[in-house]
Write a protein that holds these residues in place. Structure first.
Motif, PDB file in Angstrom:
ATOM      1  N   ARG A 251       0.895  -1.193  -0.045  1.00  0.00           N
ATOM      2  CA  ARG A 251       0.016  -0.031  -0.159  1.00  0.00           C
ATOM      3  C   ARG A 251       0.821   1.108  -0.135  1.00  0.00           C
ATOM      4  O   ARG A 251       0.705   2.373  -0.642  1.00  0.00           O
ATOM      5  CB  ARG A 251      -0.902   0.088   1.151  1.00  0.00           C
ATOM      6  CG  ARG A 251      -2.047  -1.129   1.035  1.00  0.00           C
ATOM      7  CD  ARG A 251      -3.059  -0.802   2.068  1.00  0.00           C
ATOM      8  NE  ARG A 251      -2.690  -0.917   3.360  1.00  0.00           N
ATOM      9  CZ  ARG A 251      -2.763  -1.887   4.450  1.00  0.00           C
ATOM     10  NH1 ARG A 251      -3.317  -3.119   3.864  1.00  0.00           N
ATOM     11  NH2 ARG A 251      -2.505  -1.947   5.645  1.00  0.00           N
ATOM     12  N   TYR A 252       1.942   1.015   0.815  1.00  0.00           N
ATOM     13  CA  TYR A 252       2.786   2.258   0.739  1.00  0.00           C
ATOM     14  C   TYR A 252       3.519   2.636  -0.603  1.00  0.00           C
ATOM     15  O   TYR A 252       3.728   3.678  -1.335  1.00  0.00           O
ATOM     16  CB  TYR A 252       3.929   2.241   1.725  1.00  0.00           C
ATOM     17  CG  TYR A 252       5.362   2.915   1.166  1.00  0.00           C
ATOM     18  CD1 TYR A 252       5.255   4.460   1.645  1.00  0.00           C
ATOM     19  CD2 TYR A 252       6.427   2.522   0.712  1.00  0.00           C
ATOM     20  CE1 TYR A 252       6.129   5.237   1.170  1.00  0.00           C
ATOM     21  CE2 TYR A 252       7.445   3.443   0.238  1.00  0.00           C
ATOM     22  CZ  TYR A 252       7.218   4.703   0.368  1.00  0.00           C
ATOM     23  OH  TYR A 252       8.266   5.627  -0.090  1.00  0.00           O
TER      24      TYR A 252
ATOM     25  N   PHE B 222       1.075   4.496  -2.555  1.00  0.00           N
ATOM     26  CA  PHE B 222       0.908   5.619  -2.274  1.00  0.00           C
ATOM     27  C   PHE B 222       2.076   6.489  -2.690  1.00  0.00           C
ATOM     28  O   PHE B 222       1.744   7.763  -3.183  1.00  0.00           O
ATOM     29  CB  PHE B 222       0.780   5.939  -0.662  1.00  0.00           C
ATOM     30  CG  PHE B 222       1.053   7.304  -0.242  1.00  0.00           C
ATOM     31  CD1 PHE B 222      -0.119   7.992  -0.318  1.00  0.00           C
ATOM     32  CD2 PHE B 222       2.172   7.822   0.302  1.00  0.00           C
ATOM     33  CE1 PHE B 222       0.006   9.415   0.023  1.00  0.00           C
ATOM     34  CE2 PHE B 222       2.281   8.940   0.835  1.00  0.00           C
ATOM     35  CZ  PHE B 222       1.292   9.984   0.778  1.00  0.00           C
ATOM     36  N   LYS B 223       3.198   5.874  -2.792  1.00  0.00           N
ATOM     37  CA  LYS B 223       4.272   6.744  -3.320  1.00  0.00           C
ATOM     38  C   LYS B 223       3.916   7.016  -4.806  1.00  0.00           C
ATOM     39  O   LYS B 223       4.349   8.071  -5.139  1.00  0.00           O
ATOM     40  CB  LYS B 223       5.558   5.829  -3.249  1.00  0.00           C
ATOM     41  CG  LYS B 223       6.862   6.928  -3.629  1.00  0.00           C
ATOM     42  CD  LYS B 223       8.017   5.830  -3.242  1.00  0.00           C
ATOM     43  CE  LYS B 223       9.272   6.750  -3.738  1.00  0.00           C
ATOM     44  NZ  LYS B 223      10.468   6.035  -3.520  1.00  0.00           N
TER      45      LYS B 223
ATOM     46  N   LEU C  73       1.213   7.477  -6.473  1.00  0.00           N
ATOM     47  CA  LEU C  73       0.155   8.243  -6.136  1.00  0.00           C
ATOM     48  C   LEU C  73       0.863   9.686  -5.821  1.00  0.00           C
ATOM     49  O   LEU C  73       0.301  10.689  -6.512  1.00  0.00           O
ATOM     50  CB  LEU C  73      -0.955   8.073  -5.355  1.00  0.00           C
ATOM     51  CG  LEU C  73      -2.035   9.256  -5.063  1.00  0.00           C
ATOM     52  CD1 LEU C  73      -2.988   9.435  -6.289  1.00  0.00           C
ATOM     53  CD2 LEU C  73      -2.843   8.890  -3.535  1.00  0.00           C
ATOM     54  N   ALA C  74       1.526   9.971  -4.856  1.00  0.00           N
ATOM     55  CA  ALA C  74       2.178  11.056  -4.388  1.00  0.00           C
ATOM     56  C   ALA C  74       2.873  11.950  -5.676  1.00  0.00           C
ATOM     57  O   ALA C  74       2.876  13.037  -5.658  1.00  0.00           O
ATOM     58  CB  ALA C  74       3.003  10.989  -2.860  1.00  0.00           C
TER      59      ALA C  74
ATOM     60  N   ALA D   1      -3.650  14.223  -1.460  1.00  0.00           N
ATOM     61  CA  ALA D   1      -3.186  12.862  -1.512  1.00  0.00           C
ATOM     62  C   ALA D   1      -3.756  12.204  -0.138  1.00  0.00           C
ATOM     63  O   ALA D   1      -3.982  10.878  -0.210  1.00  0.00           O
ATOM     64  CB  ALA D   1      -1.643  12.977  -1.758  1.00  0.00           C
ATOM     65  N   LEU D   2      -3.325  12.732   0.834  1.00  0.00           N
ATOM     66  CA  LEU D   2      -3.765  11.925   2.113  1.00  0.00           C
ATOM     67  C   LEU D   2      -5.251  11.953   2.474  1.00  0.00           C
ATOM     68  O   LEU D   2      -5.827  10.940   3.157  1.00  0.00           O
ATOM     69  CB  LEU D   2      -3.187  12.961   3.225  1.00  0.00           C
ATOM     70  CG  LEU D   2      -1.660  13.055   3.510  1.00  0.00           C
ATOM     71  CD1 LEU D   2      -1.127  14.083   4.353  1.00  0.00           C
ATOM     72  CD2 LEU D   2      -1.053  11.619   3.646  1.00  0.00           C
TER      73      LEU D   2
ATOM     74  N   LYS E 125      -7.204  11.248  -0.080  1.00  0.00           N
ATOM     75  CA  LYS E 125      -7.632  10.249  -1.068  1.00  0.00           C
ATOM     76  C   LYS E 125      -7.074   8.681  -0.477  1.00  0.00           C
ATOM     77  O   LYS E 125      -7.914   7.775  -0.332  1.00  0.00           O
ATOM     78  CB  LYS E 125      -6.548  10.078  -2.273  1.00  0.00           C
ATOM     79  CG  LYS E 125      -7.238   9.228  -3.351  1.00  0.00           C
ATOM     80  CD  LYS E 125      -6.635   9.509  -4.789  1.00  0.00           C
ATOM     81  CE  LYS E 125      -7.266   8.483  -5.699  1.00  0.00           C
ATOM     82  NZ  LYS E 125      -7.292   8.961  -7.206  1.00  0.00           N
ATOM     83  N   VAL E 126      -5.974   8.587   0.178  1.00  0.00           N
ATOM     84  CA  VAL E 126      -5.477   7.376   0.789  1.00  0.00           C
ATOM     85  C   VAL E 126      -6.250   7.222   2.190  1.00  0.00           C
ATOM     86  O   VAL E 126      -6.651   5.954   2.357  1.00  0.00           O
ATOM     87  CB  VAL E 126      -3.829   7.546   0.836  1.00  0.00           C
ATOM     88  CG1 VAL E 126      -3.562   8.282   2.134  1.00  0.00           C
ATOM     89  CG2 VAL E 126      -3.513   6.087   1.223  1.00  0.00           C
TER      90      VAL E 126
END
Length: 138
Positions: free
Chosen positions: A67-68, A71-72, A74-75, A108-109, A111-112
């Protein structure tokens, strides 16, 4: 210093790494205009995010590194740079350090967070030099 660094490292080496990091970040920053409404909003800022797993997140904790990674990606698509991610023991489960516009970091935060695996608490961070500029006119 604008990022967490390991203990017991040579101070001169840290200063050199920090100076080099500032040079490379200035060259490699991406525009995040899609999340900014004015030129002023495009200023890159540091954000320290404290993360806790939800019940759903802890049930699926084995998937957390994957998941990280998602996220990376996406960020980065949103114009953010992930400066560091640390899994922690104690009151919080993770610490994430981001650099980018306030709007991109917030989007971003959100969204996650909407995926239901984590809850976050984010703080805008200032370097010592940034703080000097803030207080020089007081």
């Amino acid at each position: 210093m604008s990022r967490l660094l390991p203990l017991f490292t040579d101070v001169e080496q840290l200063k050199a790494q920090e100076a080099e990091g500032h040079k490379s970040r200035k060259k490699s920053r991406r525009s995040s205009k899609q999340y900014s409404s004015t030129e002023e909003d495009e200023i890159m800022s540091m954000h320290i995010t404290l993360v806790n797993f939800t019940d759903q997140g802890i049930r699926n904790v084995k998937e957390s590194p994957d998941r990280y990674e998602a996220f990376k990606v996406l960020a980065e698509q949103m114009g953010l740079t992930v400066m560091g991610v640390y899994y922690t023991v104690g009151h919080y489960d993770m610490v994430v350090i981001l650099e980018g516009s306030d709007e991109a970091a917030t989007a971003a935060l959100l969204k996650v967070g909407s995926l239901g695996n984590i809850r976050t608490e984010t703080m805008r961070a200032y370097s010592v030099e940034g703080m000097r500029k803030l207080v020089e006119n007081l």
